[in-house]
Design a protein around this motif. Structure first.
Motif, PDB file in Angstrom:
ATOM      1  N   LEU B  42       1.260  -1.199   0.005  1.00 29.74           N
ATOM      2  CA  LEU B  42      -0.211  -0.056  -0.017  1.00 29.74           C
ATOM      3  C   LEU B  42       1.135   1.210  -0.005  1.00 29.74           C
ATOM      4  O   LEU B  42       0.143   2.302  -0.669  1.00 29.74           O
ATOM      5  CB  LEU B  42      -1.335  -0.267   1.521  1.00 29.74           C
ATOM      6  CG  LEU B  42      -2.474  -0.189   0.938  1.00 29.74           C
ATOM      7  CD1 LEU B  42      -2.989  -0.226   2.405  1.00 29.74           C
ATOM      8  CD2 LEU B  42      -3.544   0.589   0.323  1.00 29.74           C
ATOM      9  N   ARG B  43       1.780   0.861   0.788  1.00 26.66           N
ATOM     10  CA  ARG B  43       3.086   2.148   0.762  1.00 26.66           C
ATOM     11  C   ARG B  43       3.274   2.508  -0.978  1.00 26.66           C
ATOM     12  O   ARG B  43       3.488   4.059  -1.133  1.00 26.66           O
ATOM     13  CB  ARG B  43       4.287   2.067   1.362  1.00 26.66           C
ATOM     14  CG  ARG B  43       3.521   2.252   3.139  1.00 26.66           C
ATOM     15  CD  ARG B  43       4.877   1.583   3.837  1.00 26.66           C
ATOM     16  NE  ARG B  43       4.351   1.489   5.104  1.00 26.66           N
ATOM     17  CZ  ARG B  43       3.499   0.927   6.063  1.00 26.66           C
ATOM     18  NH1 ARG B  43       2.753  -0.298   5.330  1.00 26.66           N
ATOM     19  NH2 ARG B  43       3.105   0.660   7.436  1.00 26.66           N
ATOM     20  N   THR B  45       2.214   2.208  -3.265  1.00 21.77           N
ATOM     21  CA  THR B  45       0.527   2.476  -4.036  1.00 21.77           C
ATOM     22  C   THR B  45       0.386   4.209  -3.595  1.00 21.77           C
ATOM     23  O   THR B  45      -0.084   5.261  -4.828  1.00 21.77           O
ATOM     24  CB  THR B  45      -0.854   2.556  -3.912  1.00 21.77           C
ATOM     25  OG1 THR B  45      -1.094   0.401  -3.523  1.00 21.77           O
ATOM     26  CG2 THR B  45      -1.620   2.428  -4.114  1.00 21.77           C
ATOM     27  N   LEU B  46       0.693   4.414  -3.217  1.00 20.45           N
ATOM     28  CA  LEU B  46       1.021   5.937  -2.300  1.00 20.45           C
ATOM     29  C   LEU B  46       2.230   6.113  -3.305  1.00 20.45           C
ATOM     30  O   LEU B  46       2.445   7.463  -3.401  1.00 20.45           O
ATOM     31  CB  LEU B  46       1.543   5.791  -0.736  1.00 20.45           C
ATOM     32  CG  LEU B  46       0.547   6.035   0.075  1.00 20.45           C
ATOM     33  CD1 LEU B  46       0.671   6.727   1.746  1.00 20.45           C
ATOM     34  CD2 LEU B  46      -0.909   7.425   0.007  1.00 20.45           C
ATOM     35  N   ILE B  49       0.690   7.151  -6.791  1.00 22.04           N
ATOM     36  CA  ILE B  49      -0.292   7.707  -6.735  1.00 22.04           C
ATOM     37  C   ILE B  49       0.523   9.337  -6.640  1.00 22.04           C
ATOM     38  O   ILE B  49      -0.295   9.995  -7.323  1.00 22.04           O
ATOM     39  CB  ILE B  49      -1.190   7.933  -5.479  1.00 22.04           C
ATOM     40  CG1 ILE B  49      -2.145   7.225  -6.107  1.00 22.04           C
ATOM     41  CG2 ILE B  49      -1.821   9.247  -6.268  1.00 22.04           C
ATOM     42  CD1 ILE B  49      -2.710   6.599  -4.583  1.00 22.04           C
ATOM     43  N   LEU B  52       2.343   9.650 -10.391  1.00 19.96           N
ATOM     44  CA  LEU B  52       1.503   9.929 -11.593  1.00 19.96           C
ATOM     45  C   LEU B  52       1.225  11.873 -11.427  1.00 19.96           C
ATOM     46  O   LEU B  52       0.495  12.019 -12.391  1.00 19.96           O
ATOM     47  CB  LEU B  52       0.238   8.853 -11.197  1.00 19.96           C
ATOM     48  CG  LEU B  52      -1.263   9.057 -12.185  1.00 19.96           C
ATOM     49  CD1 LEU B  52      -0.509   8.874 -13.465  1.00 19.96           C
ATOM     50  CD2 LEU B  52      -2.110   8.421 -12.551  1.00 19.96           C
ATOM     51  N   LEU B  70       2.628   9.906 -18.112  1.00 22.16           N
ATOM     52  CA  LEU B  70       1.485   9.270 -17.316  1.00 22.16           C
ATOM     53  C   LEU B  70       1.406   7.580 -17.156  1.00 22.16           C
ATOM     54  O   LEU B  70       1.255   7.200 -16.792  1.00 22.16           O
ATOM     55  CB  LEU B  70       0.165   9.883 -18.550  1.00 22.16           C
ATOM     56  CG  LEU B  70       0.198  11.490 -18.509  1.00 22.16           C
ATOM     57  CD1 LEU B  70      -0.650  11.974 -19.204  1.00 22.16           C
ATOM     58  CD2 LEU B  70       0.058  11.288 -16.877  1.00 22.16           C
ATOM     59  N   HIS B 101     -11.154  -1.895  -7.129  1.00 23.57           N
ATOM     60  CA  HIS B 101      -9.561  -2.749  -7.713  1.00 23.57           C
ATOM     61  C   HIS B 101      -9.357  -3.219  -8.846  1.00 23.57           C
ATOM     62  O   HIS B 101      -8.951  -2.323 -10.237  1.00 23.57           O
ATOM     63  CB  HIS B 101      -8.867  -3.234  -6.160  1.00 23.57           C
ATOM     64  CG  HIS B 101      -8.172  -2.634  -5.494  1.00 23.57           C
ATOM     65  ND1 HIS B 101      -9.602  -1.697  -4.880  1.00 23.57           N
ATOM     66  CD2 HIS B 101      -8.055  -1.394  -5.508  1.00 23.57           C
ATOM     67  CE1 HIS B 101      -9.247  -1.253  -3.594  1.00 23.57           C
ATOM     68  NE2 HIS B 101      -8.505  -0.346  -3.758  1.00 23.57           N
ATOM     69  N   LEU B 104     -10.648  -0.741 -11.489  1.00 21.66           N
ATOM     70  CA  LEU B 104      -9.426   0.050 -12.084  1.00 21.66           C
ATOM     71  C   LEU B 104      -8.662  -0.223 -12.952  1.00 21.66           C
ATOM     72  O   LEU B 104      -8.115   0.439 -13.700  1.00 21.66           O
ATOM     73  CB  LEU B 104      -8.706   1.013 -10.680  1.00 21.66           C
ATOM     74  CG  LEU B 104      -9.888   1.753  -9.849  1.00 21.66           C
ATOM     75  CD1 LEU B 104      -8.178   2.064  -8.409  1.00 21.66           C
ATOM     76  CD2 LEU B 104      -9.638   3.208 -10.359  1.00 21.66           C
TER      77      LEU B 104
END
Lengths: 270, 352
Positions: B42-43, B45-46, B49, B52, B70, B101, B104
Motif C-alpha cells: 500500500l505504501r 501505491t502511495l 499515486i 502519477l 503518464l 480495484h 480500476l
C-alpha cells in the motif's frame, strides 16, 4: 439585477450573523445552535431566491462568470454544511471554524463583477448540470471534513481546548472526517465521469488535459492519496487533518483558482 | 546384502536430491511471493499515486510529454493493483473492494488500448458534395484498424444563429448517409449530437464558411467538379481567399470572395447565410477576372465555369472503440466503491 443583488446582500448578512453567533457561542461556552441554524437557513432561502431570479433573467444557471461560480459554490457549500449541521448535532460547534472560512468566499463574492457572460451552445446539455451538481456535493463533503480537521488541529496546537470541549474526541472527529473524504472521493469520481461524457458529446474528446480537467484530476489524486495514506500508515488524527486541509487547498485552487485565470471554466473547449 | 546397501545409498541420494529440489522450489515460491508482496504494498501505491501526480503536472506543463510521464506510473499502478489483488487477504474478504480495484485495472488497460487504436481527424465537407472518405488532417494509434475510407455521407447544409456581439448559437446540421441496408438516411446533428458511422463519430465544429464551386473541362475533354473551401467565416472574415489546382492541370487558380454587404451584424440577432451581393475574383498568373454564377473562363489548359457559392462545415472525427467499455468500467468502479463505503459506515452510526 438590482433586486437580485439586494437579496444576495441580505443572504450574506444572514450568513455573517450565523458565523458571528457560532463564534460567540463557542467563546462564551454557550450553545446557540437553533439561532445559528435559523440564520443559515434564512441565508440559504435568500440566496436561492437571488440565484433563481438571475437564472430566470439570463436563461442559464450560475456557472459562466466568476461571480456566478462563486455564488453557486457558496450556495452549495452552505447547503452541504447546513445539512451536516442539522443531521449531526454533535459536530455543531465546528460552525465557529467553518463559517469564518466561508467569510473569505463571501467577501470575494461581493467584490466580483456581477455582469453577465456568454452562454456557449455546447453548455446546453443536462450533463452540465449533472457534472456541476456532483462537483458541488464533493466540495461540500470536503468542507465538512475541513471543519472537523481544523478542530483537531486547534486542539493539537493547544488552542481553544476548553471552548471546543463540547465536541466529540479527536479520534471520533477524525473518523467523521474520513467518512466525508470517502463521500468526496465517490462524488468527485462521478463528477469526472459526467464531465467526460459531456466533453465527448460536445467537443469530440472525453479528456484533453485542459487546465480545469488537469487540476480536477490532481484533486482526485490528492483525495485518493489521503484515503490510502490513512489506511496504509494508520495516521494520527492531526496528520490526517493536515492532509484533509491539503485536499481542500487543492480543491479550492481547482474550483476557484482555475476559473479565475481562465476566461471560461473549460477554456478552449467552448 | 551389498546390493541392498547400494540400493539404500541410492535411495538416500534420491531422497536428498528430492529434498534439495523441494527446498529450492519452496525458496523460489517464497521469492516470488515476497516479490509479489513487495509489489502489492500500500505504501508503494502511495508513492505511485504521487508519481502519477508529478506525471500529470509534467504532461500539463509540456504538451509534447503526454505519453510516457503518464503511461509509466499507470502501468506501475496497474501492476501494484494486480499484485495487491493476488496477495492481499482483504480483497478476498471484501468483495466490493476487490471489484473496485479490478475495475480500476480494467480502466487503465482500456485507456492504454484506446491510445493504441484511436483515430483523431478533421475534414471540411462542402454542402451537397459527398464526403469521399479522405481526411484533411488525422492522427491515429499504431494499431488502428478501422475501415474509414469506406465511409460516405453528405452535408445538406446547416443553420447557426448569432446573438448580438457575434455570440454563436446552436449548430443544426442536416446530414444524409447510406446505411448498411443500402438506403439513404437523414438526421440532424449539432453541438451535442455527432453523426456516428461504423464507430467513427463526426462532430460539427465552429469552423465553417463559403465554398465557390466550379466545373472544369480540360483541353482533353475530361470534365469534373470541384469546390474551394475558403477560410472559416466569420473567424477570418477579411481573408476570404484560397488557391486551387484542377486535378491533372498545371494551373494554380487563386480565388477571392469579395462580399459587398454586412452578413453578420454584430449589433443584431442574425443567422449564418450565403452572401447575395458579392464578387468572385479569380486570378490565374497575371490575369485577373471577376466571375458571376454560370460564367465561363477560357484558360490555356481548359475551361473553368463558376457554378455558384455553397457553404462548408468543418467536422472533427473521432474513433475509439473503448468508449462504452470505459463507461461500463467507470460505472462498476463507482458502484463497488459506494457499496464498500456504505457497508463500512453503516456498521457504526454517524452521530456516535
Amino acid at each position: 439585477m438590482e433586486q437580485e443583488l439586494q437579496i444576495l446582500w441580505a443572504a450574506v448578512t444572514a450568513y455573517v450573523l450565523a458565523g458571528v453567533v457560532a463564534v460567540v457561542g463557542v467563546v462564551l461556552g454557550k450553545r446557540p445552535e437553533r439561532s445559528v441554524l435559523v440564520f443559515m437557513l434564512a441565508g440559504l432561502a435568500l440566496q436561492s431566491t437571488s440565484i433563481a431570479l438571475r437564472w430566470e433573467r439570463l436563461g442559464h444557471g450560475p456557472f459562466i462568470t466568476m461571480f456566478e461560480i462563486l455564488c453557486s459554490n457558496v450556495w452549495s457549500l452552505m447547503t452541504a454544511y447546513t445539512l451536516a449541521y442539522w443531521r449531526i448535532p454533535r459536530i455543531r460547534a465546528t460552525a465557529a471554524v467553518v463559517m469564518p472560512l466561508m467569510f473569505i468566499m463571501l467577501g470575494w463574492l461581493m467584490v466580483a463583477h456581477p455582469g453577465e457572460g456568454h452562454y456557449p451552445p455546447t453548455y446546453n446539455t443536462p450533463w452540465l448540470y449533472i457534472h456541476i451538481g456532483l462537483g458541488k456535493v464533493f466540495l461540500g463533503a470536503v468542507l465538512v471534513a475541513v471543519g472537523l480537521s481544523c478542530v483537531i488541529l486547534m486542539r493539537h496546537a493547544g488552542l481553544g481546548r476548553q471552548r471546543l470541549a463540547q465536541l466529540p474526541n479527536s479520534a471520533q472527529l477524525d473518523e467523521l472526517a474520513f467518512r466525508c473524504m470517502a463521500i468526496g472521493l465517490i462524488f468527485h469520481t462521478l463528477m469526472l465521469i459526467a464531465g467526460a461524457i459531456w466533453a465527448q458529446d460536445a467537443w469530440g474528446r472525453y479528456w484533453a488535459w485542459d487546465p480545469l480537467e488537469t487540476w480536477a484530476f490532481i484533486t482526485w489524486l490528492t483525495v485518493a492519496f489521503t484515503i490510502h495514506a490513512r489506511l496504509a500508515y494508520r495516521l494520527s488524527p492531526p496528520v490526517h487533518a493536515g492532509l484533509v486541509l491539503a485536499v481542500f487547498v487543492t480543491a479550492f485552487l481547482t474550483f476557484f483558482g482555475v476559473p479565475f485565470i481562465s476566461a471560461t471554466p473549460h477554456q478552449g473547449a467552448v | 546384502m551389498v546390493c541392498t546397501v547400494k540400493e539404500d545409498k541410492g535411495t538416500q541420494r534420491n531422497a536428498e536430491q528430492a529434498w534439495a529440489d523441494h527446498t529450492k522450489a519452496q525458496k523460489g515460491h517464497s521469492t516470488v511471493a515476497s516479490a509479489l508482496r513487495s509489489l502489492a504494498s500500500l505504501r508503494l501505491t502511495l508513492i505511485l499515486i504521487a508519481l502519477l501526480g508529478f506525471g500529470i503536472a509534467f504532461a500539463y506543463l509540456w504538451e509534447g510529454a503526454r505519453t510516457w510521464p503518464l503511461v509509466i506510473p499507470l502501468i506501475l499502478l496497474s501492476l501494484n493493483l494486480l499484485a495487491a489483488v493476488l496477495t492481499n487477504v482483504v480483497f478476498r474478504r471484501q468483495t466490493a473492494l476487490l471489484v473496485f480495484h479490478l475495475a480500476l485495472v480494467a480502466l487503465l488497460l482500456l485507456v492504454a488500448a484506446g491510445r493504441l487504436t484511436y483515430l483523431n481527424g478533421y475534414v471540411g465537407v462542402t454542402e451537397g458534395v459527398p464526403f469521399d472518405g479522405v481526411l484533411s488532417e488525422s492522427e491515429h494509434g499504431p494499431m488502428h484498424a478501422g475501415e474509414f475510407s469506406r465511409i460516405r455521407f453528405v452535408n445538406r447544409g446547416f443553420r447557426i444563429d448569432y446573438a448580438p456581439g457575434l455570440q454563436r448559437g446552436a449548430t443544426l446540421n442536416e446530414v444524409a448517409w447510406v446505411g448498411p441496408d443500402g438506403r439513404w438516411h437523414e438526421s440532424r446533428i449539432g453541438d451535442q449530437e455527432p453523426l456516428i458511422l461504423s464507430g467513427y463519430r463526426f462532430y460539427t465544429t465552429f469552423n465553417k464558411g463559403f465554398a465557390p464551386t466550379f466545373r472544369w473541362r480540360s483541353a482533353e475533354g475530361t470534365e469534373l467538379r470541384g469546390s474551394v473551401q475558403l477560410p472559416p467565416y466569420p473567424l477570418k472574415e477579411y481573408s476570404q481567399a484560397a488557391e486551387w489546382a484542377p486535378p491533372g492541370s498545371g494551373l494554380s487558380i487563386w480565388v477571392m470572395l469579395d462580399i459587398d454587404e454586412i452578413l453578420l451584424d454584430p449589433a443584431q440577432h442574425t443567422s449564418f447565410r450565403l452572401p447575395e451581393r458579392y464578387k468572385l475574383v479569380v486570378r490565374i498568373g497575371r490575369d485577373r477576372h471577376e466571375m458571376r454564377p454560370g460564367e465561363l473562363l477560357q484558360t490555356s489548359e481548359g475551361v473553368l465555369q463558376f457554378e455558384g457559392l455553397r457553404s462548408w462545415m468543418g467536422y472533427r472525427v473521432f474513433y475509439d472503440w473503448t468508449l462504452p467499455w470505459l463507461l461500463s468500467a467507470c460505472a462498476v468502479a463507482v458502484l463497488s466503491l459506494s457499496t464498500h463505503f456504505w457497508k463500512k459506515f453503516a456498521a457504526r452510526p454517524w452521530d456516535a
